[in-house]
Design an enzyme around this catalytic site. Structure first.
Site, PDB file in Angstrom:
ATOM      1  N   GLU A 153       0.819  -1.293  -0.030  1.00  0.00           N
ATOM      2  CA  GLU A 153      -0.058  -0.043   0.041  1.00  0.00           C
ATOM      3  C   GLU A 153       0.778   1.388  -0.137  1.00  0.00           C
ATOM      4  O   GLU A 153       0.536   2.186   1.083  1.00  0.00           O
ATOM      5  CB  GLU A 153      -0.935  -0.160   1.271  1.00  0.00           C
ATOM      6  CG  GLU A 153      -2.077  -1.156   1.154  1.00  0.00           C
ATOM      7  CD  GLU A 153      -3.012  -0.897   2.243  1.00  0.00           C
ATOM      8  OE1 GLU A 153      -2.871  -0.087   3.001  1.00  0.00           O
ATOM      9  OE2 GLU A 153      -4.083  -1.455   2.007  1.00  0.00           O
ATOM     10  N   GLU A 170      -5.673  -8.216  -0.086  1.00  0.00           N
ATOM     11  CA  GLU A 170      -6.572  -7.774   1.330  1.00  0.00           C
ATOM     12  C   GLU A 170      -8.112  -7.745   0.878  1.00  0.00           C
ATOM     13  O   GLU A 170      -8.442  -7.058   0.065  1.00  0.00           O
ATOM     14  CB  GLU A 170      -5.910  -6.533   2.070  1.00  0.00           C
ATOM     15  CG  GLU A 170      -4.426  -6.806   2.623  1.00  0.00           C
ATOM     16  CD  GLU A 170      -4.235  -5.786   3.317  1.00  0.00           C
ATOM     17  OE1 GLU A 170      -5.016  -4.908   3.769  1.00  0.00           O
ATOM     18  OE2 GLU A 170      -2.890  -5.642   3.664  1.00  0.00           O
TER      19      GLU A 170
END
Ligand SMILES: *[C@@H]1O[C@H](CO)[C@@H](O)[C@H](O)[C@H]1NC(C)=O
Ligand SMILES: *[C@@H]1O[C@H](CO)[C@@H](O)[C@H](O)[C@H]1NC(C)=O
Ligand SMILES: *[C@@H]1O[C@H](CO)[C@@H](O)[C@H](O)[C@H]1NC(C)=O
Ligand SMILES: *[C@@H]1O[C@H](CO)[C@@H](O)[C@H](O)[C@H]1NC(C)=O
Ligand SMILES: *[C@@H]1O[C@H](CO)[C@@H](O)[C@H](O)[C@H]1NC(C)=O
Ligand SMILES: *[C@@H]1O[C@H](CO)[C@@H](O)[C@H](O)[C@H]1NC(C)=O
Length: 553
Positions: A389, A493
């Site tokens: 991320e 995720e």
């Protein structure tokens, strides 16, 4: 090409026709989620096994780049679970870890404001910093908000919004905000009132207490405190604003090295154990995604405040993964300097500095080199995720691609087979920006994360609206990154949690199932966030044991 591949490509083509644009911040990063309601599930769809074509390392048109040979196991696509909150701390996943920290509400990155009890004005770094500190405003905003850097349980530095630190600048004790790094003159003790923790005095390095005087200046020249009443000019009302960060930095620096070491060692040894790997394998999952922090590469003596020992835990994870034939996806979740402002990248105070210098990128590549070298011979080393991320625009596409290229080479230096996972930038506005680049690298995988809990837009969504959104929007997003000649795709995720109040078990089951059906189209696979969690729906073991998710049906 085999049948399953053809049908997958047709599916992708149809979705591409439907056209999709970027989701940007929708697929946002995980932060502290609110805990809600209940539900259940079934099995994820099987998927395409990919041919093992051995194209050259340059962009292979019309071939799906898979390393040849691929790792021994598992087969694609994986159904994995993230071992979040284990080797990289996130307070919301396991709050009790922080319980033993003195003054545990004053950690690195905690944002505070100080209002003079007597004058009712706030301590202000005028212009956000760079010059005078005053106390002439009755409303608090950015200039009145300071981020704590913790020195010890009572001593702190105060970082202004322009990033300078408050300090005593001259012998007369006048407070300024000019230092770009803190040392003793920038260190203050917070003395808390015994019967109201947010009524405080601030003691400067010259030994005097800070007060706001009538002209609006702020000076450390107040000698003798009287009582804790509003009439004492050294009394300030401290307000904490924003969300408290509870990452690895906060934990280690909060305890201090001596106490953090045994706390973390105990956590690493007890939170995830061999039985978890056994359970994971017996549940129908095929891999684990393990977040690690950059300091693991300097174990057993990482730089302060980090403490050694997480490498032994990762070694154990590989041992257990091998025993139960699970793949391991090592995920560099916290890079030096932090690739996003959140606690899970171990940012000290919400600043994001990763990738801003060549030295920083080189240091990060060294971490990957270390990990790849250590585990390359394990049959369980399935993939190395170079970075979790990274957030745009601060993490630039240019620095990220330079890093991904070097990080890829570092993995390949040690392993011809491990997949190399590259996380899309969050908030880039262009979910396809890495496809051409990654498509030229054999065994490259693009990671995208899909959540409906971190965006206001989902606040009032019903059960059906959430499910429809997964089936149309996230499905469309995934289709835009899942291309015939491009890299494999990974929904690295996701979670069966939403903002629907008081949902039933059956509703959760439907929601989880809908997601597994959609994310099952990802060519590399998916990974649930997380394996254990203080919030039941974020805890995949709980979800499986309680019949909300069934991967074996
Ligand atoms: C998903 O929703 C977002 C926000 O409404 C939108 O910008 C984006 O285009 C949508 N993507 C797809 C594939 O529908
Ligand atoms: C507060 O002090 C600063 C610095 O002296 C000055 O620029 C500003 O105008 C003052 N603000 C108020 C509301 O008096
Ligand atoms: C904390 O640090 C301050 C400033 O360095 C020092 O004066 C104080 O003694 C320390 N307190 C503790 C409990 O270590
Ligand atoms: C996204 O990035 C790619 C690669 O840089 C570029 O070719 C493409 O035009 C971009 N798409 C949009 C919508 O900006
Ligand atoms: C959700 O509903 C509440 C209450 O009706 C409303 O105040 C709020 O603005 C809504 N939020 C969104 C994002 O639509
Ligand atoms: C959800 O359940 C709680 C506790 O039973 C209740 O107080 C609340 O009103 C419910 N919320 C909704 C939106 O039904």
């Amino acid at each position: 090409m085999g049948g399953p591949l053809v049908s997958r490509l047709c599916f992708v083509a149809v979705l591409l026709l439907l056209r999709a644009s970027c989701l940007g911040s929708l697929a946002n990063a995980k932060r502290t989620p609110p805990p809600p309601p209940k539900p259940a599930v079934k099995k994820p769809p099987p998927s395409p096994s990919l041919p093992p074509p051995p194209p050259p390392p340059s962009p292979p048109p019309s071939q799906i780049p898979v390393p040849s040979p691929a790792p021994a196991y598992p087969s694609l696509p994986v159904r994995a679970v993230c071992l979040g909150g284990w080797l990289v701390t996130e307070g919301w996943i396991l709050p009790p870890l922080f319980d033993g920290i003195p003054n545990k509400d004053l950690l690195d990155g905690t944002q505070v404001q100080f209002k003079s009890a007597l004058r009712k004005t706030y301590i202000t770094a005028d212009q956000g910093g760079g010059g005078a500190v005053v106390a002439n405003r009755t409303q608090a905003s950015d200039w009145e908000t300071f981020k704590l850097w913790r020195v010890n349980e009572t001593a702190f530095n105060f970082r202004a919004s322009g990033n300078q630190f408050l300090g005593i600048g001259a012998s007369d004790g006048i407070i300024v905000a000019t230092a770009t790094s803190p040392s003793l003159p920038e260190t203050f003790q917070i003395i808390r009132c015994p019967f109201d923790k947010n009524r405080v005095r601030i003691k400067a390095a010259n030994g005097y207490l800070v007060q706001a005087i009538a002209t609006g200046e702020v000076i450390a020249d107040y000698g003798e405190p009287t009582r804790w009443s509003d009439w004492d000019a050294s009394v300030f009302l401290m307000a904490k604003v924003g969300q408290q960060m509870q990452g690895e930095y906060q934990l280690c620096n909060g305890y201090g090295a001596d106490k953090a070491a045994p706390v973390l060692r105990d956590h690493w040894n007890t939170y995830i154990v061999e039985d978890d790997f056994k359970f994971i394998a017996s549940s129908g999952l095929t891999a684990v995604r393990i977040p690690v922090g950059w300091w693991i590469a300097s174990d057993p003596n990482p730089p302060a405040p980090y403490v050694g020992g997480s490498l032994q835990a990762l070694d154990n994870a590989f041992k257990w993964a091998e025993k139960y034939k699970l793949g391991v996806i090592i995920d560099l979740h916290a890079a030096p300097g932090s690739q996003n402002p959140w606690e899970h990248s171990s940012s000290r105070d919400g600043t994001q500095e990763w990738g801003t210098t060549d030295a920083n990128i080189a240091q990060t590549v060294q971490v990957i080199d270390f990990l790849a070298s250590r585990y390359a011979t394990s049959p369980s080393l399935f993939a190395v995720e170079l970075l979790n991320e990274p957030l745009a625009p601060r993490a630039t596409l240019d620095s990220l691609m330079r890093y991904y290229r070097d990080g890829y080479d570092a993995v390949r230096k040690h392993s011809p087979t491990a997949y190399v996972v590259m996380s899309n930038r969050l908030s880039s506005g262009n979910t396809t920006e890495l496809l051409r680049f990654a498509g030229g690298l054999q065994g490259a995988v693009i990671d995208v994360h899909y959540y409906t809990v971190f965006n206001k837009m989902f606040d009032n969504f019903t059960v059906q609206q959430n499910i429809d959104f997964i089936r149309s929007n996230f499905s469309g997003e995934l289709a835009t990154v899942t291309t015939q000649n491009g890299p494999l795709t990974f929904v690295g995720e996701w979670v069966a949690e939403w903002k629907v109040p008081n949902a039933t078990k059956e509703e959760y089951q439907k929601y989880a199932m809908a997601q597994m059906n959609v994310y099952g189209q990802a060519t590399f696979g998916w990974s649930y966030w997380t394996v254990k969690n203080a919030n039941n729906h974020w805890d995949l073991e709980w979800m499986i044991k309680n019949g909300y998710i069934n991967l074996k049906g």
